[in-house]
Write an enzyme that holds these catalytic residues in place. Structure first.
Site, PDB file in Angstrom:
ATOM      1  N   ARG A  14      -8.824   2.189   3.410  1.00  0.00           N
ATOM      2  CA  ARG A  14      -7.707   2.130   2.453  1.00  0.00           C
ATOM      3  C   ARG A  14      -7.273   0.680   2.195  1.00  0.00           C
ATOM      4  NH1 ARG A  14      -2.876  -0.129   1.964  1.00  0.00           N
ATOM      5  NH2 ARG A  14      -2.466   0.301   4.162  1.00  0.00           N
ATOM      6  N   ASP A  15      -6.657   0.042   3.177  1.00  0.00           N
ATOM      7  CA  ASP A  15      -6.178  -1.335   2.981  1.00  0.00           C
ATOM      8  C   ASP A  15      -7.368  -2.263   2.717  1.00  0.00           C
ATOM      9  OD1 ASP A  15      -4.373  -3.417   2.849  1.00  0.00           O
ATOM     10  OD2 ASP A  15      -3.470  -3.046   4.805  1.00  0.00           O
ATOM     11  N   CYS A 239      -3.875  -7.090   0.006  1.00  0.00           N
ATOM     12  CA  CYS A 239      -3.082  -6.218  -0.849  1.00  0.00           C
ATOM     13  C   CYS A 239      -3.177  -6.715  -2.283  1.00  0.00           C
ATOM     14  CB  CYS A 239      -1.626  -6.189  -0.390  1.00  0.00           C
ATOM     15  SG  CYS A 239      -0.605  -5.148  -1.448  1.00  0.00           S
ATOM     16  N   ASN A 248      -6.699  -7.428   7.046  1.00  0.00           N
ATOM     17  CA  ASN A 248      -6.026  -7.156   8.317  1.00  0.00           C
ATOM     18  C   ASN A 248      -6.806  -7.828   9.441  1.00  0.00           C
ATOM     19  OD1 ASN A 248      -5.796  -4.578   6.473  1.00  0.00           O
ATOM     20  ND2 ASN A 248      -4.025  -4.589   7.813  1.00  0.00           N
TER      21      ASN A 248
HETATM   22  P1  HMG Z   1       4.846   3.399 -12.365  1.00  0.00           P
HETATM   23  O1  HMG Z   1       3.931   2.804 -13.413  1.00  0.00           O
HETATM   24  O2  HMG Z   1       6.245   2.913 -12.272  1.00  0.00           O
HETATM   25  O3  HMG Z   1       4.860   4.999 -12.381  1.00  0.00           O
HETATM   26  O4  HMG Z   1       4.119   3.216 -10.958  1.00  0.00           O
HETATM   27  P2  HMG Z   1       4.879   6.058 -13.513  1.00  0.00           P
HETATM   28  O5  HMG Z   1       5.463   7.271 -12.882  1.00  0.00           O
HETATM   29  O6  HMG Z   1       5.506   5.503 -14.757  1.00  0.00           O
HETATM   30  O7  HMG Z   1       3.322   6.336 -13.775  1.00  0.00           O
HETATM   31  C1  HMG Z   1       2.463   5.472 -14.482  1.00  0.00           C
HETATM   32  C2  HMG Z   1       1.119   6.180 -14.679  1.00  0.00           C
HETATM   33  O8  HMG Z   1       0.491   6.391 -13.413  1.00  0.00           O
HETATM   34  C3  HMG Z   1       1.272   7.581 -15.274  1.00  0.00           C
HETATM   35  O9  HMG Z   1       0.096   7.835 -16.027  1.00  0.00           O
HETATM   36  C4  HMG Z   1       1.288   8.475 -14.080  1.00  0.00           C
HETATM   37  O10 HMG Z   1       0.851   9.769 -14.347  1.00  0.00           O
HETATM   38  C5  HMG Z   1       0.332   7.786 -13.162  1.00  0.00           C
HETATM   39  P3  HMG Z   1       0.165   7.990 -17.627  1.00  0.00           P
HETATM   40  O11 HMG Z   1       1.229   9.038 -17.878  1.00  0.00           O
HETATM   41  O12 HMG Z   1       0.565   6.625 -18.116  1.00  0.00           O
HETATM   42  O13 HMG Z   1      -1.212   8.407 -18.007  1.00  0.00           O
HETATM   43  N1  HMG Z   1       0.648   8.044 -11.749  1.00  0.00           N
HETATM   44  C6  HMG Z   1      -0.225   8.530 -10.857  1.00  0.00           C
HETATM   45  N2  HMG Z   1      -1.495   8.914 -10.948  1.00  0.00           N
HETATM   46  C7  HMG Z   1      -2.085   9.383  -9.829  1.00  0.00           C
HETATM   47  N3  HMG Z   1      -1.468   9.450  -8.635  1.00  0.00           N
HETATM   48  C8  HMG Z   1      -0.187   9.073  -8.508  1.00  0.00           C
HETATM   49  C9  HMG Z   1       0.483   8.593  -9.658  1.00  0.00           C
HETATM   50  N4  HMG Z   1       1.746   8.130  -9.849  1.00  0.00           N
HETATM   51  C10 HMG Z   1       1.828   7.811 -11.137  1.00  0.00           C
HETATM   52  N5  HMG Z   1       0.403   9.142  -7.314  1.00  0.00           N
HETATM   53  C11 HMG Z   1       3.684   3.819  -8.679  1.00  0.00           C
HETATM   54  C12 HMG Z   1       4.733   3.607  -9.737  1.00  0.00           C
HETATM   55  C13 HMG Z   1       4.382   3.916  -7.352  1.00  0.00           C
HETATM   56  C14 HMG Z   1       2.928   5.104  -8.985  1.00  0.00           C
HETATM   57  C15 HMG Z   1       2.712   2.630  -8.728  1.00  0.00           C
HETATM   58  O14 HMG Z   1       3.460   1.462  -8.610  1.00  0.00           O
HETATM   59  C16 HMG Z   1       1.674   2.668  -7.638  1.00  0.00           C
HETATM   60  O15 HMG Z   1       0.771   3.497  -7.638  1.00  0.00           O
HETATM   61  N6  HMG Z   1       1.789   1.724  -6.689  1.00  0.00           N
HETATM   62  C17 HMG Z   1       0.902   1.646  -5.547  1.00  0.00           C
HETATM   63  C18 HMG Z   1       0.418   0.250  -5.346  1.00  0.00           C
HETATM   64  C19 HMG Z   1      -0.475   0.202  -4.145  1.00  0.00           C
HETATM   65  O16 HMG Z   1      -1.278   1.086  -3.896  1.00  0.00           O
HETATM   66  N7  HMG Z   1      -0.356  -0.875  -3.364  1.00  0.00           N
HETATM   67  C20 HMG Z   1      -1.126  -1.062  -2.171  1.00  0.00           C
HETATM   68  C21 HMG Z   1      -0.714  -0.156  -1.049  1.00  0.00           C
HETATM   69  S1  HMG Z   1       0.665  -0.749  -0.130  1.00  0.00           S
HETATM   70  C22 HMG Z   1      -0.001  -1.935   0.934  1.00  0.00           C
HETATM   71  O17 HMG Z   1      -1.141  -2.287   0.819  1.00  0.00           O
HETATM   72  C23 HMG Z   1       0.865  -2.467   2.053  1.00  0.00           C
HETATM   73  C24 HMG Z   1       0.516  -1.891   3.422  1.00  0.00           C
HETATM   74  O18 HMG Z   1      -0.845  -2.123   3.744  1.00  0.00           O
HETATM   75  C25 HMG Z   1       1.409  -2.513   4.509  1.00  0.00           C
HETATM   76  C26 HMG Z   1       1.418  -4.033   4.438  1.00  0.00           C
HETATM   77  O19 HMG Z   1       0.360  -4.657   4.599  1.00  0.00           O
HETATM   78  O20 HMG Z   1       2.497  -4.553   4.189  1.00  0.00           O
HETATM   79  C27 HMG Z   1       0.734  -0.362   3.444  1.00  0.00           C
HETATM   80 MG    MG Z   2      -1.621  -3.914   4.612  1.00  0.00          MG
END
Ligand code: HMG
Ligand code: MG
Length: 298
Positions: A14-15, A239, A248
């Site tokens: 994932r990450d 990220c 990581n």
């Molecule tokens: P948004 O654009 O504000 O949301 O995103 P929305 O509700 O307006 O949706 C936009 C479009 O995405 C729509 O499609 C939704 O249907 C679709 P459209 O109508 O335009 O065709 N959509 C989805 N599709 C599939 N699955 C879903 C989903 N949600 C919406 N779940 C949102 C808000 C939270 C969805 C977006 O910002 C997002 O997906 N963010 C995730 C980013 C991410 O994955 N980042 C990396 C993970 S976190 C990380 O790495 C940190 C960690 O490792 C810890 C650390 O290191 O600190 C965990």
């Molecule tokens: Mg991370």
């Protein structure tokens, strides 16, 4: 809790892969995870049910989750950002999810398009569904010492989010040093503050190794009783919303260190080295694990 056992949460699939610009075919992801399942790991974060517009590499999350061989003695959590993602994850029968919030506002906006408080509210909605469905929820907090947008982060921001996520029902909080800026000193003062509001068995540590401090920071967490550590095989990753953040801490390096301290992980380091090679060969990158380089084909 067994004091001489550390549970490693492998986050490579994932990450590690979420930031990979080359599309990794579903078949390769499945083979990668199946190989990880044979190394003795007890927890493997498989994928994320996030928006494919935001993170295209994770668009095959349902196929990947359904395609892997699941062993009864291994947890296979998936990352979920909202109710939509939760519904998709439930369709394929996940038993554990991970939710994520940020201690800093800047990163919260860039990573999830909402404020930290809005993020916590979204998490509450997800957890309410999870609890009814008997699904375990792990919580991440990003930017626990520093943020790529807001700079230094005060421990009080982290304690606030930790209290909220625990009270909503996360069984454990993984402290994310998203951009790897933490040092022994900043991690220690953070953990000291957190231990005023919770216990070490509710905490995990998630270090990106951007500044080469991850193993030292993990050591200080171990000194304070934390027994769950996240890592990614061969140090894959970064990220997508934290520019310049590298992967990581490498799982091989972590296992080698813990072996040397007489701490059991249940992991076969030789097999892990082979899996690191499998995935880094595929994405045509050198391993970021020094231990992998030292042990490979020896
Ligand atoms: P948004 O654009 O504000 O949301 O995103 P929305 O509700 O307006 O949706 C936009 C479009 O995405 C729509 O499609 C939704 O249907 C679709 P459209 O109508 O335009 O065709 N959509 C989805 N599709 C599939 N699955 C879903 C989903 N949600 C919406 N779940 C949102 C808000 C939270 C969805 C977006 O910002 C997002 O997906 N963010 C995730 C980013 C991410 O994955 N980042 C990396 C993970 S976190 C990380 O790495 C940190 C960690 O490792 C810890 C650390 O290191 O600190 C965990
Ligand atoms: Mg991370």
């Amino acid at each position: 809790h067994n004091r001489s056992f550390v549970r490693i949460v492998e986050v490579g699939p994932r990450d590690g892969l979420q930031n990979e610009p080359v599309n990794v075919p579903t078949k390769v992801k499945i083979e990668f995870i199946d190989k990880l399942s044979e190394t003795g790991l007890k927890s493997i974060e498989v994928t994320s049910f996030v928006s494919p517009k935001w993170v295209p590499q994770m668009k095959d999350s349902a196929e990947v989750y359904s395609g892997i061989k699941k062993r009864d003695d291994i947890s296979y959590p998936v990352l979920v950002p909202n109710v939509k993602g939760m519904e998709s994850a439930m369709k394929v029968g996940v038993k554990e999810i991970a939710v994520f919030a940020s201690a800093s506002e800047g990163f919260s906006q860039k990573n999830t398009n909402c404020s930290t408080q809005e993020g916590i509210n979204r998490i509450k909605e997800i957890i309410d569904i999870a609890i009814k469905a008997n699904i375990k929820v792990r919580g991440y907090i990003s930017c626990v010492v520093g943020c790529p947008y807001d700079g230094q982060v005060h421990p009080s921001s982290v304690t606030k989010v930790t209290e909220a996520l625990l009270s909503h029902g996360c069984y454990e909080i993984s402290l994310g040093d998203t951009i790897g800026v933490g040092t022994r000193a900043t991690i220690e003062s953070l953990i000291k503050d957190l231990l005023n509001i919770t216990t070490a068995d509710k905490l995990a540590i998630h270090c990106h190794d951007t500044y080469g401090q991850a193993l030292v920071n993990i050591c200080i967490a171990l000194e304070y009783g934390i027994r769950v550590v996240d890592s990614s095989v061969s140090g894959l990753g970064g990220c997508p919303y934290a520019r310049g953040a590298t992967g990581n801490v490498a799982t091989e390096d972590l296992v080698y260190m813990l072996n040397g301290m007489g701490i059991d992980t249940g992991i076969d380091l030789k097999k892990l080295v082979e899996v690191g090679r499998y995935i880094t060969d595929f994405i045509k990158k050198a391993t970021c694990s020094k231990v992998n380089n030292a042990l490979y084909s020896k």
